[in-house]
Every structure is written in structure tokens, then in C-alpha cells.
Write a protein that holds these residues in place. Structure first.
Motif, PDB file in Angstrom:
ATOM      1  N   THR A  96       5.453   6.837  -3.025  1.00  0.00           N
ATOM      2  CA  THR A  96       5.040   5.812  -2.080  1.00  0.00           C
ATOM      3  C   THR A  96       5.249   4.418  -2.643  1.00  0.00           C
ATOM      4  O   THR A  96       5.127   4.182  -3.845  1.00  0.00           O
ATOM      5  N   ILE A  97       5.559   3.486  -1.734  1.00  0.00           N
ATOM      6  CA  ILE A  97       5.779   2.086  -2.081  1.00  0.00           C
ATOM      7  C   ILE A  97       4.730   1.257  -1.348  1.00  0.00           C
ATOM      8  O   ILE A  97       4.671   1.257  -0.115  1.00  0.00           O
ATOM      9  N   GLY A  98       3.849   0.561  -2.129  1.00  0.00           N
ATOM     10  CA  GLY A  98       2.873  -0.329  -1.501  1.00  0.00           C
ATOM     11  C   GLY A  98       3.488  -1.675  -1.220  1.00  0.00           C
ATOM     12  O   GLY A  98       4.613  -1.942  -1.627  1.00  0.00           O
ATOM     13  N   GLY A  99       2.757  -2.491  -0.500  1.00  0.00           N
ATOM     14  CA  GLY A  99       1.342  -2.473  -0.338  1.00  0.00           C
ATOM     15  C   GLY A  99       0.615  -2.932  -1.606  1.00  0.00           C
ATOM     16  O   GLY A  99       1.127  -2.911  -2.714  1.00  0.00           O
ATOM     17  N   ASP A 100      -0.596  -3.472  -1.395  1.00  0.00           N
ATOM     18  CA  ASP A 100      -1.393  -3.847  -2.562  1.00  0.00           C
ATOM     19  C   ASP A 100      -2.067  -2.613  -3.141  1.00  0.00           C
ATOM     20  O   ASP A 100      -1.953  -1.495  -2.618  1.00  0.00           O
ATOM     21  N   GLY A 101      -2.801  -2.801  -4.255  1.00  0.00           N
ATOM     22  CA  GLY A 101      -3.361  -1.668  -4.958  1.00  0.00           C
ATOM     23  C   GLY A 101      -4.413  -0.915  -4.187  1.00  0.00           C
ATOM     24  O   GLY A 101      -4.711   0.246  -4.514  1.00  0.00           O
ATOM     25  N   SER A 102      -4.972  -1.506  -3.157  1.00  0.00           N
ATOM     26  CA  SER A 102      -6.025  -0.822  -2.399  1.00  0.00           C
ATOM     27  C   SER A 102      -5.513   0.452  -1.746  1.00  0.00           C
ATOM     28  O   SER A 102      -6.295   1.377  -1.491  1.00  0.00           O
ATOM     29  N   VAL A 103      -4.208   0.530  -1.445  1.00  0.00           N
ATOM     30  CA  VAL A 103      -3.672   1.708  -0.752  1.00  0.00           C
ATOM     31  C   VAL A 103      -3.783   2.962  -1.606  1.00  0.00           C
ATOM     32  O   VAL A 103      -3.683   4.080  -1.086  1.00  0.00           O
ATOM     33  N   SER A 104      -4.006   2.802  -2.910  1.00  0.00           N
ATOM     34  CA  SER A 104      -4.107   3.980  -3.766  1.00  0.00           C
ATOM     35  C   SER A 104      -5.298   4.856  -3.386  1.00  0.00           C
ATOM     36  O   SER A 104      -5.257   6.071  -3.596  1.00  0.00           O
TER      37      SER A 104
END
Length: 313
Positions: free
Chosen positions: A119-127
Motif C-alpha cells: 500500500t501507498i499512503g497517505g499519511d501515517g494514520s492510514v496504518s
């Protein structure tokens, strides 16, 4: 005479995919799939833009060539039957509804047997929603988190989320095993206290950048591999673990980080681990005028495909 690798084709160009992968609506039949998560919380006071990261990394993936003669001279895309499934539909800044969508869609995509998400974010919150989906499929999940920050702070109020709370939630919800999970590469100044003490209290293993460099990359990663064993690994790579001289376009830059060479070597030293999800995030295109962070993120993602291929073969 063989066609030149850059010869024009005879057809039409489709949507921009990672390294020209086939576009597919799902991951059926693939052993790896790329998926964008174009979300950011929209709360950073000066550097909002990671929502544009997936398109930016795909655009700069054209700088990555598929053959790596030092590591088998194999096109890992073809060997894995990799596809690009596009982006998860989210609404930046709308955290609850977007997190639910991310978890729901990733859960469905992972139903394809043997398919590993990249997966390619996006900020770190998507983790966080991505780890929730991964944990449901892989009990005993371990996180290897490479970042300038731990992103493991207690939320300011119950149920609130930001770019620094995702690993606190993952640990306290039981999604990952903190005792075998690592935060690696932390350094620099922070806005609040407790960035190291909170994850330590939760049981995480910690390897700040100064200690990593003092021990040496090879010795440190040998310790990491030994502690993780054959547990399923969620590999989270925040691009700000790299020095902004090499990756300027990130959401929260911090000077004194890894060089591009060190980042690539660290990733290669993870060979043999049971990686079940690769999460590369925090590229911020508005702050990446030369495309350096986007290009390096694309190279790291492809190198991670090499790790999967090496283990599978």
C-alpha cells in the motif's frame, strides 16, 4: 532484432499504475498487489499533502527499472503476477468514515489467496485501519515500523485519532504483538513529551537511529530478524525515516536521517521474514518538487517486492 525497452507500442495507454502494472479490480490470481490510500488527517499546521502521495509515487515509479542483476536479475512484478488495484475511495480529513472504508476494502482485497498488499499512503494514520485488516487475517501480527517518530502516543481524548496515535491503538486493541514489534530510526525534536516512554510502557522494542548506526545495520537487523522469527510481519515504512536531503517531500521532515543507500540496505537486510503487508507512507507531493521522495518510495516498494519473491521462491 529485439525491441528496444523504450520502443513505442501500438496501443493506448491506460491509467497510471505502479511501474506499469496491469490494472485489476481485485487481486485474484496475484501474489502481490499495489493499492493507494490517498488520505491524510488534514490537521498538520504547515504540511498537508500526503493525500496526493499514491498518484505521486506511481508517477515517479517510471524511474524504477525492473531488473536487479545483484539480486537475481528477475522482474519481480512478473514473477509475482503483481497488479495495481487503484485507490481506496476515502475523504481526506474525514477520519472515522475513511478508516472504516480502508479496513473494509483491504479486508476484501486480502481474500485473494496468497496475495500480499503493497500500500501507498497517505499519511501515517492510514496504518491503523490497514493493521486492523491485516491482524484479522494474520493472528500474532508483528509490526516493524521504520520512522523518525514512534507514532505511538495516547490520543488526546478517547476515540480521537491523528498521525501520532496509530501504533498506540494497534497495541491497545491487540492488533499487534508489541513484545516482538519494533520502532526503528527515531530521532530529532518533537512537539510533545513521551514519544519514547509510552511505547516502552506498552512493551515495544525501540531502536533509535543513533543506536542503529552505532550497532551497524547488519547486526541490528540480525537482532530484529531473530526476535521476529517466522511471525507474520506488517512492514511499515514512513518515508521521513530518511533524511530530507534524500526525501524532502514528506509530511514531517527531521534532519539527520538515513541516507538513500542506508534505507535500501536496511530493507534488503529483512530478507527471509514472513512479510504479509508492506505499507509505505507519508510522501507529500507539494513538498517534493524534484520528485526525489516519490522516486525513492517507488524504489523501496519494488525492493520490498524482491523480499517477497525471495521468500516465495
Amino acid at each position: 532484432m529485439a525491441d528496444h525497452p523504450y520502443s513505442p507500442g501500438e496501443g493506448l495507454l491506460g491509467p497510471q499504475t505502479f511501474m506499469g502494472l496491469p490494472f485489476a479490480p481485485d487481486a485474484q490470481g496475484a501474489r502481490a498487489f499495489v493499492c493507494g490510500v490517498p488520505f491524510d488527517c488534514g490537521t498538520h499546521p504547515t504540511r498537508v499533502g500526503a493525500r496526493q502521495g499514491p498518484a505521486h509515487v506511481r508517477r515517479h515509479s517510471t524511474t524504477v527499472r525492473p531488473f536487479h542483476p545483484e539480486r537475481g536479475d528477475t522482474d519481480w512484478r512478473q514473477a509475482l503476477g503483481a497488479v495495481d488495484v487503484g485507490d481506496i475511495a476515502v475523504v481526506p480529513s474525514q477520519i472515522e468514515v475513511s478508516f472504516a472504508a480502508i479496513e473494509r476494502v483491504m479486508t476484501r482485497l486480502q481474500e485473494a489467496p496468497g496475495a500480499v498488499p503493497f500500500t501507498i499512503g497517505g499519511d501515517g494514520s492510514v496504518s491503523l485501519p490497514l493493521m486492523r485488516a491485516a491482524a484479522a487475517r494474520h493472528p500474532g501480527l508483528v509490526a516493524l515500523h521504520f520512522d523518525a517518530h514512534t507514532d505511538c502516543m495516547a490520543p488526546p481524548a478517547p476515540g480521537l485519532h491523528n498521525t501520532g496515535t496509530q501504533f498506540w491503538y494497534a497495541a491497545t486493541e491487540g492488533r499487534i504483538d508489541p513484545a516482538r514489534s519494533w520502532h526503528i530510526g527515531m530521532r530529532g525534536t518533537l512537539a510533545v513529551a513521551g514519544s519514547f516512554t509510552t511505547p516502552q510502557e506498552l512493551g515495544f522494542r525501540m531502536l533509535p537511529l543513533a543506536q542503529l548506526l552505532e550497532r551497524g545495520l547488519r547486526a541490528a537487523m540480525a537482532e530484529v530478524r531473530a526476535s521476529v522469527g517466522d511471525a507474520p510481519v506488517y512492514l511499515c515504512w514512513d518515508m521521513d525515516v530518511i533524511d530530507p536531503a534524500f526525501a524532502p517531500g514528506v509530511a514531517a521532515p527531521s534532519w539527520g536521517g538515513l541516507s538513500a543507500r542506508e534505507a535500501l540496505e536496511l530493507l534488503q537486510l529483512l530478507q527471509g521474514l514472513n512479510i504479509v503487508h508492506v505499507d509505505i507512507n507519508t510522501v507529500s507531493p507539494p513538498h517534493d518538487p524534484t520528485g526525489a521522495a516519490g522516486s525513492l518510495a517507488a524504489q523501496l516498494l519494488y525492493e520490498a517486492m524482491g523480499l517477497l519473491h525471495a521468500r516465495r521462491s
